[in-house]
Scaffold this motif. Sequence first.
Motif, PDB file in Angstrom:
ATOM      1  N   HIS A 189      -2.886   3.608  -2.667  1.00  0.00           N
ATOM      2  CA  HIS A 189      -3.184   2.549  -2.691  1.00  0.00           C
ATOM      3  C   HIS A 189      -4.635   1.908  -2.396  1.00  0.00           C
ATOM      4  CE1 HIS A 189      -1.638  -1.679  -1.653  1.00  0.00           C
ATOM      5  NE2 HIS A 189      -3.259  -2.283  -1.392  1.00  0.00           N
ATOM      6  N   TRP A 197      -4.452  -1.773  -6.468  1.00  0.00           N
ATOM      7  CA  TRP A 197      -3.943  -0.936  -7.680  1.00  0.00           C
ATOM      8  C   TRP A 197      -3.403   0.288  -6.655  1.00  0.00           C
ATOM      9  CZ3 TRP A 197      -8.447  -2.416  -7.864  1.00  0.00           C
ATOM     10  CH2 TRP A 197      -9.086  -2.837  -8.253  1.00  0.00           C
ATOM     11  N   ARG A 199      -2.295   3.497  -7.127  1.00  0.00           N
ATOM     12  CA  ARG A 199      -2.188   4.572  -8.834  1.00  0.00           C
ATOM     13  C   ARG A 199      -1.269   5.433  -9.043  1.00  0.00           C
ATOM     14  NH1 ARG A 199      -7.824   5.739  -7.143  1.00  0.00           N
ATOM     15  NH2 ARG A 199      -7.601   6.393  -5.043  1.00  0.00           N
ATOM     16  N   ILE A 231      -0.524  -2.309 -17.904  1.00  0.00           N
ATOM     17  CA  ILE A 231      -0.471  -1.305 -17.357  1.00  0.00           C
ATOM     18  C   ILE A 231      -0.650   0.175 -17.300  1.00  0.00           C
ATOM     19  CG2 ILE A 231       1.515  -1.341 -15.134  1.00  0.00           C
ATOM     20  CD1 ILE A 231       2.200  -3.864 -15.940  1.00  0.00           C
ATOM     21  N   ALA A 236      -1.682   2.895 -13.868  1.00  0.00           N
ATOM     22  CA  ALA A 236      -1.483   1.728 -12.765  1.00  0.00           C
ATOM     23  C   ALA A 236      -1.385   0.495 -12.321  1.00  0.00           C
ATOM     24  CB  ALA A 236      -2.703   2.138 -12.631  1.00  0.00           C
ATOM     25  N   PRO A 238      -1.459  -3.010 -11.125  1.00  0.00           N
ATOM     26  CA  PRO A 238      -1.865  -3.774 -10.497  1.00  0.00           C
ATOM     27  C   PRO A 238      -1.248  -4.369  -9.355  1.00  0.00           C
ATOM     28  CG  PRO A 238      -2.584  -3.962 -13.114  1.00  0.00           C
ATOM     29  CD  PRO A 238      -1.679  -2.959 -12.249  1.00  0.00           C
ATOM     30  N   LEU A 242      -3.880  -9.166  -9.615  1.00  0.00           N
ATOM     31  CA  LEU A 242      -5.150  -8.915 -10.690  1.00  0.00           C
ATOM     32  C   LEU A 242      -5.078 -10.033 -11.464  1.00  0.00           C
ATOM     33  CD1 LEU A 242      -7.055  -6.741 -10.443  1.00  0.00           C
ATOM     34  CD2 LEU A 242      -5.414  -6.455  -8.435  1.00  0.00           C
ATOM     35  N   PHE A 357     -11.838   0.139 -12.054  1.00  0.00           N
ATOM     36  CA  PHE A 357     -11.589  -0.337 -10.294  1.00  0.00           C
ATOM     37  C   PHE A 357     -12.444  -1.016  -9.587  1.00  0.00           C
ATOM     38  CE2 PHE A 357      -7.460   2.236 -11.122  1.00  0.00           C
ATOM     39  CZ  PHE A 357      -6.689   0.735 -12.497  1.00  0.00           C
TER      40      PHE A 357
END
Length: 417
Positions: A189, A197, A199, A231, A236, A238, A242, A357
């Motif tokens: 995170h 996000w 990941r 996505i 990832a 979000p 987001l 990001f």
Amino acid sequence: MKLAVVGGASTYTPELVDGIARLRDELPITELALLDPDRDRLALVAGISRRILAKAGHPAELSTPDTVEQAADGAAAVLLQLRVGGQAARHVDETLPLACGCVGQETVGAGGLAMALRTVPVVLDIAARVAAAAPRAWIVDFTNPVGIVTRALLDSGHRAIGLCNVAIGFQRRFAGMLGLAPERVALDHVGLNHLTWERAVYVAGEDVLPVLLERFGDAIAAQVGLPVELIRRLRAVPSYYLRYYYEHDAVVKEQMSAESRASQVAAIEDELLRLFADPTVDTKPEALSRRGGAYYSEAAVDLLAALLGGPPAVHVVNIRNNGALPFLPDEAVVEVPATITAMGAQSWPVRAVPPLFAGLVSHVSAYETLAAKAARLGGADRVADALLAHPLVGQASLADDLAARLIAANRDHLRWA
């Protein structure tokens, strides 16, 4: 062990008390002090909280002191969960920016800045009084906007850490999809509060996020309000917040014709307070699930347990960057996994953050620096500068217009205005 809650009349409080009652082995609370200026509402919240504790056979005493000093005296930790201006101010935060074509949200963009302007001075005053009464007490901030409020607390030298329930919400949902106990699931995170996000999703050291996106992509996309194709392209997940960045114009169009979330929450709170007033209600009401703050109690109790001498544990928290994200200044506040002990938080090593990001994180972090300064020091120019730095505003005439509107709408809460 004593825990104090500032903003104790919040309808979130029974959720917290339910967690304290259920997780007593992790956090052996002997006194819970609830502080709030709304004494009538506090009486209702304290009543159901006492009944929840009694039904669980929990021995903690519940008190309702009159001052911050009384609440903090002897406390190991003070939890902040206040909302300056209540749902009425939140309604303005969510609707005023729409008149300028900007997204209306209580923590994002212009609405988030308005909330910070009202909240930071109040929180800093409370924190100074806590520090005088209980210098070793941890201040755990659940008050939005968490990133800016935590930054202000740390900049003022307080022993503080910020908490949000976004990460634990993802962990619990992913665990449910996989049919696993939550403690078996760990997240990569990364980001800022309400700008994060997921990941990777680790189970026994293996990243199962590709499996989740393959099997549950549509469900995950629906939960965060973004297209599944986006996505999968991001590789990832979000956070829901987001959406305010990735689909700003579509969200504004929706909000122009929709009831504000503040109005919805106000109706839910009225229902909850009626339930709290019923002397036969001694469990957390189901309606509380519609209030928001899912898994708040577990997140708060588990974090407090680790901070107050329990076994070290990993939690996603808001802390000083201190090199975790090398493209940000050390003094920035980031939201990342960290090992929590009685000494505080030590962030885990963070994998390199890609430009897609990192660029947005850098932009919003710079805004948060200016927002914290505007909230501490005041001034129309500082407010306009913070808005000019925000990626969802970013135009000089728009920033000036919004600044004037925000200051006028919040004048009763701004000592400098």
